[in-house]
Motif scaffolding. Structure first.
Motif, mmCIF file in Angstrom:
data_model
loop_
_atom_site.group_PDB
_atom_site.id
_atom_site.type_symbol
_atom_site.label_atom_id
_atom_site.label_comp_id
_atom_site.label_asym_id
_atom_site.label_seq_id
_atom_site.Cartn_x
_atom_site.Cartn_y
_atom_site.Cartn_z
ATOM 1 N N UNK B 211 -6.362 6.319 -6.116
ATOM 2 C CA UNK B 211 -7.113 4.877 -5.942
ATOM 3 C C UNK B 211 -6.430 4.019 -4.894
ATOM 4 N N UNK B 212 -5.509 4.262 -4.309
ATOM 5 C CA UNK B 212 -4.949 3.395 -3.298
ATOM 6 C C UNK B 212 -4.028 2.590 -3.523
ATOM 7 N N UNK B 213 -3.539 3.222 -4.690
ATOM 8 C CA UNK B 213 -2.044 2.199 -5.438
ATOM 9 C C UNK B 213 -1.004 3.042 -5.220
ATOM 10 N N UNK B 214 0.083 2.930 -4.566
ATOM 11 C CA UNK B 214 1.224 3.561 -4.341
ATOM 12 C C UNK B 214 2.524 2.808 -4.761
ATOM 13 N N UNK B 215 3.297 3.452 -5.189
ATOM 14 C CA UNK B 215 4.545 2.924 -5.706
ATOM 15 C C UNK B 215 5.947 3.897 -5.442
#
Lengths: 346, 356
Positions: B211-215
């Motif tokens: 979903x395009x959320x990176x950490x």
């Protein structure tokens, strides 16, 4: 009948009508596609023809087919047919009107040697309808002097291929075209996947669509062209018609053919919007209407429209007075609906 | 697939962003989070729109190198009686735009993700497929010669959240951590797709998601940018090309140009699935729809996207595909938004141009 049951019955009926109309369009496109690609001795001429009887009366077949032999066929597609015999006979009376020589064919003198009548009934109505027609032909309630061929149609998943198809098959009578007879005998099977693009351009046939079908098409699609934002806007019937004509192309380019969408259908749809609070007539100019965008409206917009219109219908239907059984008007005999007693049959 | 050389961060920006990332990662449970978007609009031009939505965002450009612009922003919003505020950075290289922050919840969830959602359609959050994630991890592993092992992953089967069958796998014993490819294999065996995965190896610890959320928990930010952040954005942008110029009003002959979403299996063979698809449509936010033909033998629904006044129709196509048919006015953004909804709530599919 309680109001809830009445409402639910009304909704089911209208939802079915919208669905059947959609399927009728697929059937028409499917038939055209099949004849265009597979037939040599006959051709699909039009789905929006203008035909005239001798007296100048216009008749309105749904589809016209012409044979290379110089003959033709006027086709009537029945989306759904009423259950009571009286209403059924009334609604089938249309094919009697096709039983005379008419002009409007795609020939130099707009005439053919003779023509057949093809009736397409939905599979769910077929057995009942054929039984009645046979009976009425025998007892003279329906008089037809042309060859009558009745086919059943349905949209199904093909057990052979697993694909969604329109199935058309001959179940009663013949046409004057051997090739068409053979095709119908062997079943015309049209893969719906092949005709979906055409459907998006040809969403209306010659037959008037259910009110809710036009309303939802205008609401979801046509109105988007008329405003850049999701908000209320003002529009006239002619402006809507112009967009509709631009995007729903005529079925073919034959002279005298109607455009797909009629002004009267749009007017009725706009009146429908006004009746259920989705539009209002402009105070300054009665020719213009304000289409109202409501944020809190139900997401299933077709269901919303159908329910609102059903509620109006139920409200407007006067409740039957409680009367004695003896005082009730006796039911009309079926003969009241027959040809001799009906003024509308020419 | 190799990391594109063009997308190496400029030297000044590398130093700045690495420093910002390090300062957050060294905190206890600290990490740097990134939300990836596609946008053609300068972020500073969008900030005023947020005021109307009750969010005050102030941005200051701190660096401009090559085509990159880095701004430092603060955002404040009142949620009920609670005033939530925080800092984030906006890195923009058209057509890509990234939110970068070290802040945790509630700022991340209540502010940053809301900004991302509220600025639609100017800002489109990217999404990629499970296969894309696998490819990116493989490339990184090979290029860096790092054996990546996973600590946890989430996979989704059909119907995403609504009919979810998630597996949250967490191994505490470090000797039992397996290679990331094992997670993808497990998900596949269960008939699902990896939605997000956390991996580690040789000084790196990070999470990637569809979903395009990176950490990033540990490691070099500029390398993480090069191998994951920018490539996820590029992947999405190139996949979304198929959604461009589909509206009938934009085409000279007013043609109808459908798009197909192909699924791995014959999902629509089952009548129940077709019914469940209608539920997925009912759950789609900010839309109105008309079920013209439901379930038998196919589904045909008209959808009006109220967010940008677009519409399209949807039809089950055969047993394993969905056809999206653009109408008179159909924006790229609305097709992106709906395809993301399908990915989250129905099933991951391969989106292609329909050839009649």
């Amino acid at each position: 009948m309680s109001r809830e049951i009445e409402l639910s019955k009304c909704k089911d009926e209208r939802i079915r009508e919208v669905d059947r109309y959609y399927q009728t369009v697929l059937l028409t496109i499917g038939l055209k596609d099949h004849l265009d690609n597979h037939a040599k001795e006959c051709r699909f001429v039009s789905a929006e023809p203008r035909f005239f009887a001798r007296e100048g009366h216009e008749i309105r077949p749904d589809v016209v087919i012409q044979y290379t032999s110089g003959y033709g066929a006027l086709c009537e597609i029945k989306t759904s047919l009423p259950m009571p015999d009286g209403y059924l006979l009334n609604s089938l009376s249309q094919i009697e009107k096709y039983s005379i020589d008419v002009t409007g064919w795609d020939t130099p003198d707009h005439r053919v040697k003779d023509h057949d009548i093809l009736l397409f009934c939905h599979a769910l109505d077929f057995d009942r309808v054929v039984q009645r027609i046979q009976q009425w032909l025998e007892d003279g309630s329906i008089k037809i002097s042309k060859k009558l061929c009745i086919c059943e149609w349905s949209t199904i998943t093909s057990p052979k291929t697993g694909k969604d198809v329109v199935l058309i098959r001959k179940r009663f009578g013949d046409t004057s075209c051997d090739e068409l007879n053979r095709m119908l005998q062997e079943n015309i099977v049209v893969d719906i996947q092949k005709v979906v693009i055409d459907y998006e351009k040809c969403k209306f046939t010659r037959k008037e669509p259910p009110l809710e079908y036009t309303m939802q098409e205008l609401w979801v699609n046509v109105f988007r062209e008329m405003t850049t934002k999701t908000e209320s806007f003002e529009v006239s019937i002619d402006e809507i018609l112009k967009v509709a004509i631009d995007y729903y192309i005529p079925w073919s380019n034959i002279e005298g053919e109607y455009s797909q969408v009629r002004r009267t259908w749009i007017r009725k749809a706009v009146e429908g919007f006004c009746a259920i609070g989705l539009a209002e007539q402009s105070e300054s100019n009665p020719q213009r209407f304000r289409i109202l965008h409501q944020k809190q409206i139900q997401k299933d917009i077709l269901d919303y429209m159908i329910e609102a219109l059903c509620n109006l219908t139920i409200k407007q239907t006067p409740k039957r007075p409680m009367v004695d059984q003896e005082a009730t008007t006796p039911q009309k005999p079926l003969s009241d609906f027959t040809r001799e007693n009906r003024a509308d049959v020419s | 697939m190799e990391a594109a050389k063009d997308d190496v961060l400029p030297i000044g920006m590398t130093l700045t962003l690495n420093e910002i990332a390090r300062s957050h990662m060294k905190k206890e449970y600290g990490s740097i989070k990134v939300i990836t978007h596609v946008s053609d609009v300068e972020f500073k031009d969008l900030v005023d729109d947020l005021l109307e939505l009750g969010m005050q965002v102030d941005c200051r450009e701190i660096s401009r190198e090559d085509d990159f612009v880095l701004s430092s922003c603060t955002a404040v919003r009142q949620v009920r009686r609670l005033l939530i505020s925080g800092n984030f950075f906006v890195l923009q290289k058209k057509p890509f735009l990234y939110f970068i922050t070290g802040e945790r919840n509630p700022f991340f969830g209540k502010i940053l993700l809301n900004i991302s959602r509220d600025l639609y359609p100017e800002l489109l959050r990217t999404y990629v497929t499970s296969e894309d994630l696998y490819g990116l991890l493989t490339d990184f592993s090979k290029a860096k010669r790092i054996q990546l092992r996973y600590t946890e992953f989430v996979y989704k089967r059909m119907f995403g959240d609504a009919f979810s069958d998630r597996r949250h796998e967490k191994r505490l014993d470090p000797y039992k951590h397996k290679e990331f490819s094992d997670a993808f294999k497990k998900a596949r065996e269960q008939g699902g797709k990896v939605d997000r995965i956390r991996v580690f190896g040789d000084g790196y610890s990070f999470r990637v998601s569809r979903s395009g959320i990176l950490r990033l928990y540990q490691g070099d930010f500029s390398e993480y940018y090069r191998f994951f952040i920018c490539r996820i954005a590029e992947c999405a942008a190139s996949r979304w090309k198929v959604f461009e110029k589909r509206a009938r009003k934009e085409l000279p002959q007013k043609e109808v140009l459908p798009i197909l979403v192909n699924f791995d299996s014959s999902v629509f063979e089952d009548l129940t699935t077709r019914k469940q698809l209608l539920q997925v449509i009912a759950d789609y936010s900010n839309c109105e729809y008309s079920i013209i033909h439901g379930t038998n033998p196919h589904v045909y629904v008209a959808i009006f996207d109220k967010m940008d006044n677009s519409s399209f129709t949807l039809k089950t196509y055969g047993t394993s595909s969905l056809m999206l048919v653009p109408q008179i006015r159909t924006s790229k953004a609305s097709l992106v938004r709906f395809s993301k909804h399908l990915l989250d709530n129905f099933q991951e599919g391969n989106i292609v141009d329909f050839k009649a």
